[in-house]
Design a protein around this motif. Structure first.
Motif, mmCIF file in Angstrom:
data_model
loop_
_atom_site.group_PDB
_atom_site.id
_atom_site.type_symbol
_atom_site.label_atom_id
_atom_site.label_comp_id
_atom_site.label_asym_id
_atom_site.label_seq_id
_atom_site.Cartn_x
_atom_site.Cartn_y
_atom_site.Cartn_z
ATOM 1 N N GLU A 112 34.592 34.185 41.431
ATOM 2 C CA GLU A 112 34.592 33.990 42.880
ATOM 3 C C GLU A 112 35.014 32.561 43.228
ATOM 4 O OE1 GLU A 112 30.959 37.033 44.156
ATOM 5 O OE2 GLU A 112 30.625 34.865 44.088
ATOM 6 N N GLY A 113 34.454 31.592 42.504
ATOM 7 C CA GLY A 113 34.786 30.204 42.783
ATOM 8 C C GLY A 113 36.261 29.914 42.607
ATOM 9 N N LEU A 114 36.841 30.395 41.517
ATOM 10 C CA LEU A 114 38.265 30.180 41.287
ATOM 11 C C LEU A 114 39.097 30.880 42.354
ATOM 12 C CD1 LEU A 114 38.487 30.534 37.397
ATOM 13 C CD2 LEU A 114 38.891 28.458 38.742
ATOM 14 N N ALA A 115 38.680 32.067 42.761
ATOM 15 C CA ALA A 115 39.417 32.786 43.803
ATOM 16 C C ALA A 115 39.420 32.004 45.109
ATOM 17 C CB ALA A 115 38.812 34.172 44.006
ATOM 18 N N GLY A 144 41.961 29.228 45.719
ATOM 19 C CA GLY A 144 43.278 29.620 46.187
ATOM 20 C C GLY A 144 44.430 29.353 45.248
ATOM 21 N N ASP A 145 44.152 29.053 43.989
ATOM 22 C CA ASP A 145 45.204 28.781 43.014
ATOM 23 C C ASP A 145 45.581 30.087 42.313
ATOM 24 O OD1 ASP A 145 46.895 27.951 41.021
ATOM 25 O OD2 ASP A 145 45.521 26.485 40.144
ATOM 26 N N ALA A 146 46.713 30.662 42.706
ATOM 27 C CA ALA A 146 47.124 31.962 42.171
ATOM 28 C C ALA A 146 47.355 31.929 40.670
ATOM 29 C CB ALA A 146 48.387 32.442 42.884
ATOM 30 N N THR A 196 34.205 42.127 42.272
ATOM 31 C CA THR A 196 34.588 40.716 42.230
ATOM 32 C C THR A 196 36.051 40.572 41.810
ATOM 33 O OG1 THR A 196 32.340 39.976 41.732
ATOM 34 C CG2 THR A 196 34.129 38.486 41.135
ATOM 35 N N GLY A 197 36.463 41.362 40.836
ATOM 36 C CA GLY A 197 37.858 41.324 40.418
ATOM 37 C C GLY A 197 38.799 41.717 41.539
ATOM 38 N N ALA A 198 38.413 42.721 42.322
ATOM 39 C CA ALA A 198 39.234 43.138 43.461
ATOM 40 C C ALA A 198 39.305 42.033 44.505
ATOM 41 C CB ALA A 198 38.659 44.414 44.072
ATOM 42 N N PHE A 199 38.192 41.329 44.702
ATOM 43 C CA PHE A 199 38.168 40.204 45.641
ATOM 44 C C PHE A 199 39.117 39.101 45.188
ATOM 45 C CE2 PHE A 199 36.107 35.983 46.362
ATOM 46 C CZ PHE A 199 36.360 35.871 47.724
ATOM 47 N N ALA A 200 39.072 38.759 43.910
ATOM 48 C CA ALA A 200 39.945 37.716 43.392
ATOM 49 C C ALA A 200 41.410 38.099 43.548
ATOM 50 C CB ALA A 200 39.620 37.438 41.925
ATOM 51 N N SER A 201 41.733 39.353 43.254
ATOM 52 C CA SER A 201 43.112 39.803 43.388
ATOM 53 C C SER A 201 43.573 39.737 44.842
ATOM 54 C CB SER A 201 43.246 41.241 42.863
ATOM 55 O OG SER A 201 43.012 41.296 41.469
ATOM 56 N N ALA A 202 42.706 40.153 45.759
ATOM 57 C CA ALA A 202 43.064 40.115 47.172
ATOM 58 C C ALA A 202 43.206 38.683 47.671
ATOM 59 C CB ALA A 202 42.010 40.859 47.990
ATOM 60 N N MET A 203 42.338 37.810 47.204
ATOM 61 C CA MET A 203 42.369 36.421 47.646
ATOM 62 C C MET A 203 43.600 35.690 47.130
ATOM 63 S SD MET A 203 40.596 34.220 49.473
ATOM 64 C CE MET A 203 38.817 34.518 49.482
ATOM 65 N N LEU A 204 44.023 36.011 45.924
ATOM 66 C CA LEU A 204 45.082 35.240 45.275
ATOM 67 C C LEU A 204 46.444 35.925 45.266
ATOM 68 C CD1 LEU A 204 43.040 33.866 42.240
ATOM 69 C CD2 LEU A 204 43.596 32.704 44.376
ATOM 70 N N SER A 205 46.496 37.199 45.609
ATOM 71 C CA SER A 205 47.804 37.861 45.596
ATOM 72 C C SER A 205 48.040 38.793 46.782
ATOM 73 C CB SER A 205 47.979 38.661 44.295
ATOM 74 O OG SER A 205 47.012 39.706 44.214
ATOM 75 N N ASN A 206 47.100 38.831 47.731
ATOM 76 C CA ASN A 206 47.264 39.619 48.949
ATOM 77 C C ASN A 206 47.531 41.101 48.689
ATOM 78 O OD1 ASN A 206 46.802 37.655 50.979
ATOM 79 N ND2 ASN A 206 48.834 36.790 50.634
ATOM 80 N N VAL A 207 46.858 41.649 47.684
ATOM 81 C CA VAL A 207 46.944 43.089 47.449
ATOM 82 C C VAL A 207 46.127 43.801 48.527
ATOM 83 C CG1 VAL A 207 47.274 42.793 44.977
ATOM 84 C CG2 VAL A 207 44.954 43.034 45.895
ATOM 85 N N PRO A 208 46.298 45.118 48.696
ATOM 86 C CA PRO A 208 45.525 45.846 49.718
ATOM 87 C C PRO A 208 44.014 45.674 49.536
ATOM 88 C CG PRO A 208 47.326 47.195 48.927
ATOM 89 C CD PRO A 208 47.296 45.978 48.036
ATOM 90 N N LEU A 209 43.314 45.749 50.649
ATOM 91 C CA LEU A 209 41.865 45.547 50.648
ATOM 92 C C LEU A 209 41.100 46.850 50.392
ATOM 93 C CD1 LEU A 209 41.581 43.261 53.803
ATOM 94 C CD2 LEU A 209 41.857 42.570 51.413
ATOM 95 N N THR A 210 41.808 47.935 50.149
ATOM 96 C CA THR A 210 41.181 49.252 50.054
ATOM 97 C C THR A 210 40.003 49.319 49.089
ATOM 98 O OG1 THR A 210 43.324 50.235 50.589
ATOM 99 C CG2 THR A 210 41.637 51.696 49.699
ATOM 100 N N PRO A 211 40.109 48.810 47.851
ATOM 101 C CA PRO A 211 38.958 48.932 46.943
ATOM 102 C C PRO A 211 37.701 48.244 47.470
ATOM 103 C CG PRO A 211 40.940 48.284 45.747
ATOM 104 C CD PRO A 211 41.255 48.147 47.199
#
Length: 234
Positions: free
Chosen positions: A99-102, A105-107, A128-143
């Motif tokens: 979470e902290g790394l996400a 904002g460093d992709a 948490t993994g889905a959150f990191a992916s969304a935060m750093l790569s703007n993937v869909p928020l669906t999960p």
């Protein structure tokens, strides 16, 4: 003395420093509340004291609370600490570090986060993994949005979505049109709490929603977002 903060509003130093002092309180409950407060205040001056507490405890709930506060502050100098905890024995510490790394904002850190969580099977860490992916790569928020309907994950998903919403309002279109009024209402409340005035046109559409509770949520959200749009930029 605190309220959850998304926007980087300045913190009065006398308040923040008083909370840092409370980290030394002999009462464990006060110490825990002080750590949580510093995290929600995102008070950078408290990072050193929190880091020292984390290093002192090393493991267990006090260490997790300290690292969680550091992760919420999301101060750039904490990146090496987060990276080192991606391989911690404790699943809780691994998740907090991700979470902290996400939040930093460093992709470029996303592959390391994904590798650290690749073998996880717990629903919370997968979220948490889905959150990191969304935060750093703007993937869909669906999960993450789907987790709102799961009682054990609801609070975690809700907070993640509030953090993700600023600058990503358009990604909430699916949730605002969901057949379930609870999901639509949650999406409206999340956009309101995020305080991003860009969400206003999306939320205004739900003022005529077929569900009365969604309409009430939309009315509150519109009032809040209109106030945010009038707030001067410092």
């Amino acid at each position: 003395v605190f309220a959850p903060r998304v926007l980087d509003e300045p913190i009065e130093e006398s308040l923040g420093d008083a909370v840092i002092t409370a980290l030394n309180d002999p009462d464990r409950a006060v110490k825990s509340a002080a750590m949580e407060s510093l995290g929600l205040l995102r008070y950078a001056r408290g990072v050193q004291a929190l880091t020292e507490l984390f290093q002192y405890y090393g493991k267990g709930e006090p260490a997790e609370a300290a690292l969680d506060a550091i992760a919420r502050v999301a101060y750039g100098a904490s990146a090496p600490l987060f990276a080192s905890q991606l391989t911690a024995k404790s699943a809780a510490l691994r998740g907090i570090a991700a979470e902290g790394l996400a939040r930093l904002g460093d992709a470029s850190q996303l592959p390391a986060i994904q590798a650290a969580l690749a073998s996880e099977r717990g629903d919370s860490l997968l979220l948490t993994g889905a959150f990191a992916s969304a935060m750093l790569s703007n993937v869909p928020l669906t999960p993450i949005a789907e987790a709102l309907t799961r009682p054990k994950l609801r609070d975690q998903a809700y907070q993640y979505l509030v953090e993700l919403a600023p600058g990503r309002s358009s990604l909430f279109t699916q949730q605002l049109q969901d057949p379930d009024p609870r999901v639509r209402g949650d999406a409206v409340d999340i956009l309101a709490l995020a305080g991003d005035a860009a969400a206003l046109p999306l939320v205004e559409r739900l003022l005529t929603d077929r569900d009365s509770q969604v309409v009430k949520a939309a009315e509150r959200a519109v009032a809040r977002l209109r106030a945010a749009s009038r707030k001067p930029i410092s």
